[in-house]
Design an enzyme around this catalytic site. Sequence first.
Site, PDB file in Angstrom:
ATOM      1  CG  ASP A 164      -5.343   6.579   6.970  1.00 38.52           C
ATOM      2  OD1 ASP A 164      -5.836   5.618   6.360  1.00 38.52           O
ATOM      3  OD2 ASP A 164      -4.593   7.415   6.429  1.00 38.52           O
ATOM      4  NE  ARG A 222      -2.566  10.136  -1.469  1.00 37.03           N
ATOM      5  CZ  ARG A 222      -3.785   9.750  -1.087  1.00 37.03           C
ATOM      6  NH1 ARG A 222      -4.765  10.594  -1.058  1.00 37.03           N
ATOM      7  NH2 ARG A 222      -4.001   8.479  -0.792  1.00 37.03           N
ATOM      8  CB  CYS A 233      -6.783  13.062   1.132  1.00 32.25           C
ATOM      9  SG  CYS A 233      -8.233  12.303   1.829  1.00 32.25           S
ATOM     10  NE  ARG A 245     -12.936  11.613  -0.284  1.00 33.09           N
ATOM     11  CZ  ARG A 245     -11.617  11.668  -0.361  1.00 33.09           C
ATOM     12  NH1 ARG A 245     -10.999  12.784  -0.072  1.00 33.09           N
ATOM     13  NH2 ARG A 245     -10.900  10.626  -0.710  1.00 33.09           N
ATOM     14  CB  ILE A 299       3.078   7.489   5.377  1.00 32.29           C
ATOM     15  CG1 ILE A 299       3.233   6.434   6.465  1.00 32.29           C
ATOM     16  CG2 ILE A 299       2.507   6.930   4.073  1.00 32.29           C
ATOM     17  CD1 ILE A 299       4.024   5.218   6.064  1.00 32.29           C
ATOM     18  CE  LYS A 303     -11.446   6.307   3.191  1.00 28.69           C
ATOM     19  NZ  LYS A 303     -10.468   6.403   2.090  1.00 28.69           N
ATOM     20  CG  ASN A 304      -8.873   3.033   2.875  1.00 33.38           C
ATOM     21  OD1 ASN A 304      -9.634   3.663   2.130  1.00 33.38           O
ATOM     22  ND2 ASN A 304      -8.047   3.626   3.709  1.00 33.38           N
TER      23      ASN A 304
HETATM   24  C1  EPZ Z   1      -3.776   4.172   1.089  1.00 33.83           C
HETATM   25  O1  EPZ Z   1      -3.410   5.260   0.260  1.00 33.83           O
HETATM   26  C2  EPZ Z   1      -5.033   4.616   1.813  1.00 33.83           C
HETATM   27  N1  EPZ Z   1      -6.069   4.902   0.835  1.00 33.83           N
HETATM   28  C3  EPZ Z   1      -4.739   5.871   2.626  1.00 33.83           C
HETATM   29  O2  EPZ Z   1      -5.920   6.197   3.364  1.00 33.83           O
HETATM   30  C4  EPZ Z   1      -3.612   5.570   3.612  1.00 33.83           C
HETATM   31  O3  EPZ Z   1      -3.281   6.762   4.303  1.00 33.83           O
HETATM   32  C5  EPZ Z   1      -2.383   5.057   2.837  1.00 33.83           C
HETATM   33  O4  EPZ Z   1      -2.743   3.911   2.051  1.00 33.83           O
HETATM   34  C6  EPZ Z   1      -1.246   4.659   3.761  1.00 33.83           C
HETATM   35  O5  EPZ Z   1      -1.694   3.662   4.648  1.00 33.83           O
HETATM   36  C7  EPZ Z   1      -6.744   3.889   0.236  1.00 33.83           C
HETATM   37  O6  EPZ Z   1      -6.503   2.717   0.495  1.00 33.83           O
HETATM   38  C8  EPZ Z   1      -7.796   4.281  -0.746  1.00 33.83           C
HETATM   39  P1  EPZ Z   1       0.422   4.647  -0.383  1.00 33.83           P
HETATM   40  P2  EPZ Z   1      -2.284   5.064  -0.867  1.00 33.83           P
HETATM   41  O7  EPZ Z   1       0.477   4.369  -1.836  1.00 33.83           O
HETATM   42  O8  EPZ Z   1      -2.252   3.648  -1.304  1.00 33.83           O
HETATM   43  C9  EPZ Z   1       3.953   7.168  -2.163  1.00 33.83           C
HETATM   44  C10 EPZ Z   1      -7.695   7.557   4.055  1.00 33.83           C
HETATM   45  O9  EPZ Z   1      -7.801   8.588   4.725  1.00 33.83           O
HETATM   46  N2  EPZ Z   1       3.631   6.637  -3.491  1.00 33.83           N
HETATM   47  O10 EPZ Z   1       0.596   3.500   0.587  1.00 33.83           O
HETATM   48  O11 EPZ Z   1      -2.490   6.122  -1.875  1.00 33.83           O
HETATM   49  C11 EPZ Z   1       2.878   8.073  -1.609  1.00 33.83           C
HETATM   50  O12 EPZ Z   1       3.026   9.395  -2.121  1.00 33.83           O
HETATM   51  C12 EPZ Z   1      -6.583   7.436   3.036  1.00 33.83           C
HETATM   52  O13 EPZ Z   1      -8.455   6.547   4.142  1.00 33.83           O
HETATM   53  C13 EPZ Z   1       4.453   6.980  -4.558  1.00 33.83           C
HETATM   54  O14 EPZ Z   1       5.427   7.720  -4.406  1.00 33.83           O
HETATM   55  O15 EPZ Z   1      -0.964   5.360  -0.057  1.00 33.83           O
HETATM   56  C14 EPZ Z   1       3.126   7.994  -0.117  1.00 33.83           C
HETATM   57  O16 EPZ Z   1       4.136   8.919   0.237  1.00 33.83           O
HETATM   58  C15 EPZ Z   1      -5.667   8.639   3.052  1.00 33.83           C
HETATM   59  N3  EPZ Z   1       4.171   6.488  -5.796  1.00 33.83           N
HETATM   60  C16 EPZ Z   1       3.637   6.570   0.083  1.00 33.83           C
HETATM   61  O17 EPZ Z   1       4.005   6.093  -1.217  1.00 33.83           O
HETATM   62  C17 EPZ Z   1       3.109   5.639  -6.014  1.00 33.83           C
HETATM   63  O18 EPZ Z   1       2.923   5.209  -7.159  1.00 33.83           O
HETATM   64  C18 EPZ Z   1       2.609   5.604   0.648  1.00 33.83           C
HETATM   65  O19 EPZ Z   1       1.417   5.838  -0.064  1.00 33.83           O
HETATM   66  C19 EPZ Z   1       2.291   5.296  -4.912  1.00 33.83           C
HETATM   67  C20 EPZ Z   1       2.580   5.801  -3.667  1.00 33.83           C
END
Ligand code: EPZ
Length: 449
Positions: free
Chosen positions: A337, A152, A147, A430, A359, A51-52
Amino acid sequence: MNRVARLMVADLLSIRYISYTDSSCLFDSMAQFRIIGQQPIGGTITVEGAKNHALKIIAASLLSPEEIVISRVPDIGDVRLLLDILQAMGARVSYDAAQEVARIDTSNVKSGEMPAELVRGIRASAVLMGPLLARFGEVTIAHPGGCLLGRRPIDIFLDGFRALGVTVKEEADATRCTAARLKGARIFMPQVSVTATETLMMAATLADGATVLENVACEPEIPALAAYLNRHGAKIRGAGTPTIRIDGVRKLGAGKCVVIPDRIETGTFAILAAATHSAVRIEQCEPAHLGALWALFDRMEVPYTHGKDWVAVQARGKKPFQAVNMKTHEYPGFATDLQAPMVVLLSQCHGLSLVHETIFEGRLFYVDKLNRMGANITLCDPHRALVQGPTELHGKNLESPDIRAGMAMVIAGLIAEGETRIENIQQIERGYANVVERLQSLGAIIERV
Ligand code: EPZ
């Protein structure tokens, strides 16, 4: 032209209009999973495309006016929603669910305006910002949804865009970004972010000059995305390491891409096999992407073997495995995940396990649902839980809060005595295509009611 008119025109032009809203009748909100637990499980299951990775390749279609053909695209809600967003922006989109092939031609997309009502449904829509800024110099986005795993925000995206010369105006219900031309920059990411890495990498491919992204995510989907872009004219080095260098080019081509196997599906099914004490062979996967899981399995004494593209968990028999302390971490650490499915397995292990979710601050709240089933989990703070096992689980009526916790409840239902019903299953569908049929093929008693 409003959406209805576009639908009619699409019909007239016999473009097969994909619509999440149309197909959301498949994901209607009243549907539930009904599971009868403690059935013998075993056999072979095939993993879908990731998916990702699929979502980011779909976003990359905006970087070039040429047609992209993507295979092994899983038929899941998030994919249909993102294709719907592109179609609503004027792209010509077709998706053959049987062949799992998506064709996208974005030559008709004229602006970076995204349909707010659709963007709110999916976090991956934030990834569209980089390509739209690179191609059109503008993008307006309502705050992306997805989610509920904590706050986020997209502050890291916006700070990165500012560094690339973008003017960012945050309004009440949307964020408006504009830039005459993107200019290469050196950006040190204040926090490792998967989608921020991907969107800034894509934006930089068409910027003037060189960009260096430091402290970036290393998830396998990122080098896979970079490899596709490099095949069509981009100059990206270092994807998959903490520092990525991008030399901007004038334009990019497009072509064929095959989505990599879904490592989270692979890990989820391996954990399901261990938790149900079954013998399950998982095929068309990439075990090398799950080193942190196999390391935990070794310490838990879960029996498994694997080859290049398959893994077999031989957990038949009733011996509880060993409890183990685990911590989620950016790749190559243990994937966040897989945290929820792993907690279900730990509830069946001998001893006390400390689970540390590093995370997201809102990704452990589902444990109260497992406690209602009979698990013994203490939430110490939003990031840590103590799991005492083994415990007997009993079927309950539950609701899925997000994709991965929802799948954890499916695993709990398969272990539990009696019947479990899970509502809000579009939060599971999803992320996992044909999950009912695939689990039924392993002998599970699960149905969509
Ligand atoms: C990606 O989400 C994945 N989604 C998530 O999978 C996965 O859990 C996550 O990476 C971590 O591996 C997709 O690729 C679509 P992050 P992402 O930005 O990119 C903070 C699933 O179930 N952050 O790496 O949104 C954030 O709040 C989903 O398939 C900021 O603060 O995750 C988090 O605490 C769930 N500001 C941390 O960074 C920002 O601008 C890591 O989030 C961006 C992120």
